[in-house]
Design an enzyme around this catalytic site. Sequence first.
Site, PDB file in Angstrom:
ATOM      1  N   ASN A 267       0.867  -1.178   0.000  1.00 35.79           N
ATOM      2  CA  ASN A 267       0.000   0.000   0.000  1.00 35.79           C
ATOM      3  C   ASN A 267       0.908   1.234   0.000  1.00 35.79           C
ATOM      4  O   ASN A 267       1.521   1.546   1.019  1.00 35.79           O
ATOM      5  CB  ASN A 267      -0.884  -0.033   1.254  1.00 35.79           C
ATOM      6  CG  ASN A 267      -1.668   1.249   1.451  1.00 35.79           C
ATOM      7  OD1 ASN A 267      -1.794   2.057   0.535  1.00 35.79           O
ATOM      8  ND2 ASN A 267      -2.197   1.438   2.656  1.00 35.79           N
TER       9      ASN A 267
ATOM     10  N   LYS B 206       0.051   4.253  -0.207  1.00 37.07           N
ATOM     11  CA  LYS B 206      -0.608   5.417   0.407  1.00 37.07           C
ATOM     12  C   LYS B 206      -0.406   6.656  -0.482  1.00 37.07           C
ATOM     13  O   LYS B 206      -0.385   6.536  -1.702  1.00 37.07           O
ATOM     14  CB  LYS B 206      -0.083   5.631   1.823  1.00 37.07           C
ATOM     15  CG  LYS B 206      -0.041   4.348   2.655  1.00 37.07           C
ATOM     16  CD  LYS B 206       0.209   4.621   4.100  1.00 37.07           C
ATOM     17  CE  LYS B 206       0.386   3.299   4.832  1.00 37.07           C
ATOM     18  NZ  LYS B 206       0.353   3.422   6.263  1.00 37.07           N
TER      19      LYS B 206
ATOM     20  N   HIS C 177      -9.263   1.041   5.291  1.00 37.91           N
ATOM     21  CA  HIS C 177      -7.966   1.252   5.943  1.00 37.91           C
ATOM     22  C   HIS C 177      -8.151   2.188   7.132  1.00 37.91           C
ATOM     23  O   HIS C 177      -8.947   3.124   7.067  1.00 37.91           O
ATOM     24  CB  HIS C 177      -6.960   1.840   4.943  1.00 37.91           C
ATOM     25  CG  HIS C 177      -5.551   1.802   5.466  1.00 37.91           C
ATOM     26  ND1 HIS C 177      -5.087   2.718   6.369  1.00 37.91           N
ATOM     27  CD2 HIS C 177      -4.534   0.944   5.234  1.00 37.91           C
ATOM     28  CE1 HIS C 177      -3.823   2.423   6.674  1.00 37.91           C
ATOM     29  NE2 HIS C 177      -3.467   1.348   5.994  1.00 37.91           N
TER      30      HIS C 177
ATOM     31  N   GLU D 236      -6.479   4.562   8.151  1.00 35.77           N
ATOM     32  CA  GLU D 236      -6.253   5.986   7.845  1.00 35.77           C
ATOM     33  C   GLU D 236      -7.505   6.597   7.203  1.00 35.77           C
ATOM     34  O   GLU D 236      -7.781   7.787   7.383  1.00 35.77           O
ATOM     35  CB  GLU D 236      -5.011   6.133   6.959  1.00 35.77           C
ATOM     36  CG  GLU D 236      -3.740   5.898   7.772  1.00 35.77           C
ATOM     37  CD  GLU D 236      -2.554   5.370   6.991  1.00 35.77           C
ATOM     38  OE1 GLU D 236      -2.570   5.430   5.751  1.00 35.77           O
ATOM     39  OE2 GLU D 236      -1.616   4.868   7.643  1.00 35.77           O
TER      40      GLU D 236
ATOM     41  N   GLU E 284      -5.032  -5.230  10.852  1.00 35.26           N
ATOM     42  CA  GLU E 284      -4.023  -4.196  11.022  1.00 35.26           C
ATOM     43  C   GLU E 284      -4.259  -3.451  12.348  1.00 35.26           C
ATOM     44  O   GLU E 284      -5.074  -2.506  12.389  1.00 35.26           O
ATOM     45  CB  GLU E 284      -4.091  -3.189   9.880  1.00 35.26           C
ATOM     46  CG  GLU E 284      -3.843  -3.799   8.515  1.00 35.26           C
ATOM     47  CD  GLU E 284      -3.265  -2.776   7.553  1.00 35.26           C
ATOM     48  OE1 GLU E 284      -2.179  -3.017   7.031  1.00 35.26           O
ATOM     49  OE2 GLU E 284      -3.891  -1.722   7.342  1.00 35.26           O
TER      50      GLU E 284
ATOM     51  N   GLY F 282       2.950   1.887  10.779  1.00 34.63           N
ATOM     52  CA  GLY F 282       3.939   2.954  10.608  1.00 34.63           C
ATOM     53  C   GLY F 282       4.706   3.287  11.876  1.00 34.63           C
ATOM     54  O   GLY F 282       5.400   4.305  11.925  1.00 34.63           O
TER      55      GLY F 282
ATOM     56  N   SER G 283       3.770  -2.496  10.275  1.00 40.19           N
ATOM     57  CA  SER G 283       5.225  -2.531  10.480  1.00 40.19           C
ATOM     58  C   SER G 283       5.863  -3.863  10.085  1.00 40.19           C
ATOM     59  O   SER G 283       6.799  -4.330  10.736  1.00 40.19           O
ATOM     60  CB  SER G 283       5.581  -2.177  11.920  1.00 40.19           C
ATOM     61  OG  SER G 283       5.193  -0.840  12.206  1.00 40.19           O
TER      62      SER G 283
HETATM   63  C1  PEP Z   1      -0.582  -0.019   6.190  1.00 42.06           C
HETATM   64  O1  PEP Z   1      -0.713   1.187   6.115  1.00 42.06           O
HETATM   65  O2  PEP Z   1      -1.452  -0.772   5.739  1.00 42.06           O
HETATM   66  C2  PEP Z   1       0.619  -0.535   6.843  1.00 42.06           C
HETATM   67  C3  PEP Z   1       0.621  -1.771   7.215  1.00 42.06           C
HETATM   68  O3  PEP Z   1       1.650   0.354   7.014  1.00 42.06           O
HETATM   69  P1  PEP Z   1       3.111   0.026   7.578  1.00 42.06           P
HETATM   70  O4  PEP Z   1       3.582  -1.255   6.935  1.00 42.06           O
HETATM   71  O5  PEP Z   1       3.951   1.193   7.162  1.00 42.06           O
HETATM   72  O6  PEP Z   1       2.998  -0.124   9.053  1.00 42.06           O
END
Ligand code: PEP
Length: 248
Positions: free
Chosen positions: A11, A13, A95, A97, A165, A171, A210
């Site tokens: 992703n 973003k 998501h 976000e 998630e 992040g 992460s």
């Molecule tokens: C995400 O935004 O779906 C995600 C898993 O981000 P990150 O891997 O940067 O934690």
Amino acid sequence: MERPKSLVAGNWKMNGLEASLAELDATIAGAGGASCEVAVCPPATLLTRAVARAAGSDVAIGGQDCHAATNGAHTGDLAAEMITDTGASVVIVGHSERRTDHGETDAEVRAKAEAGWRAGLTVILCIGETEAERRAGATEDVLDRQLAGSVPDGATAANLVIAYEPVWAIGTGLTPSEDDIVAAHAHIKRRLRERFADGAEGVRVLYGGSVKPGNAETILALDGVNGALVGGASLKASDFLAIVAAAP
Ligand code: PEP
């Protein structure tokens, strides 16, 4: 049941300009013959170009969000049909976000997932608890609420992928313990089985939050983990490909 083929999805973003397509090219070149399925979800501005670069490869291209309607007065939004029209085959919905930045509710996420299916897309639907919810011992309640409210009827292994998630892991460099990941995935699969019976057997549950080259092998091998949704580490082909290579 046999372990379904893993999916590692990137992703991007709100990252990526024309020059970033070099990373996509490297990802496509390196993902050939991977043992898992691979998808990359670039920003909408790059979808058409990404689809062209990925044509004939093992890498699927996806959108990061869609509107529930087919068309209309929704400035700045993308219909699922528009994503399909680019040649993309996947869409992420729900998501955290989007849920946080845009106040998306479970009902809206459900409508977006239905839109994705209507347009023929495989939907990656994200759920996960906040840090406060985990500390309060409410993780399973949150997952139950999100699964019940966000996942439409008619889910199958072919049209739905769940991404677990934990919001606090996205992040941040933090990840849940291995036991906590296994427990959350088992819980999600149990609820899917209860609701969809055999139809949902084989719905993949990805872990996201992460995932990096250094922890991918351990996470991807955990019971009930059928791949990963990768944010930051998907922007650099070498990191993303190391995660792809770690998938069983
Ligand atoms: C995400 O935004 O779906 C995600 C898993 O981000 P990150 O891997 O940067 O934690």
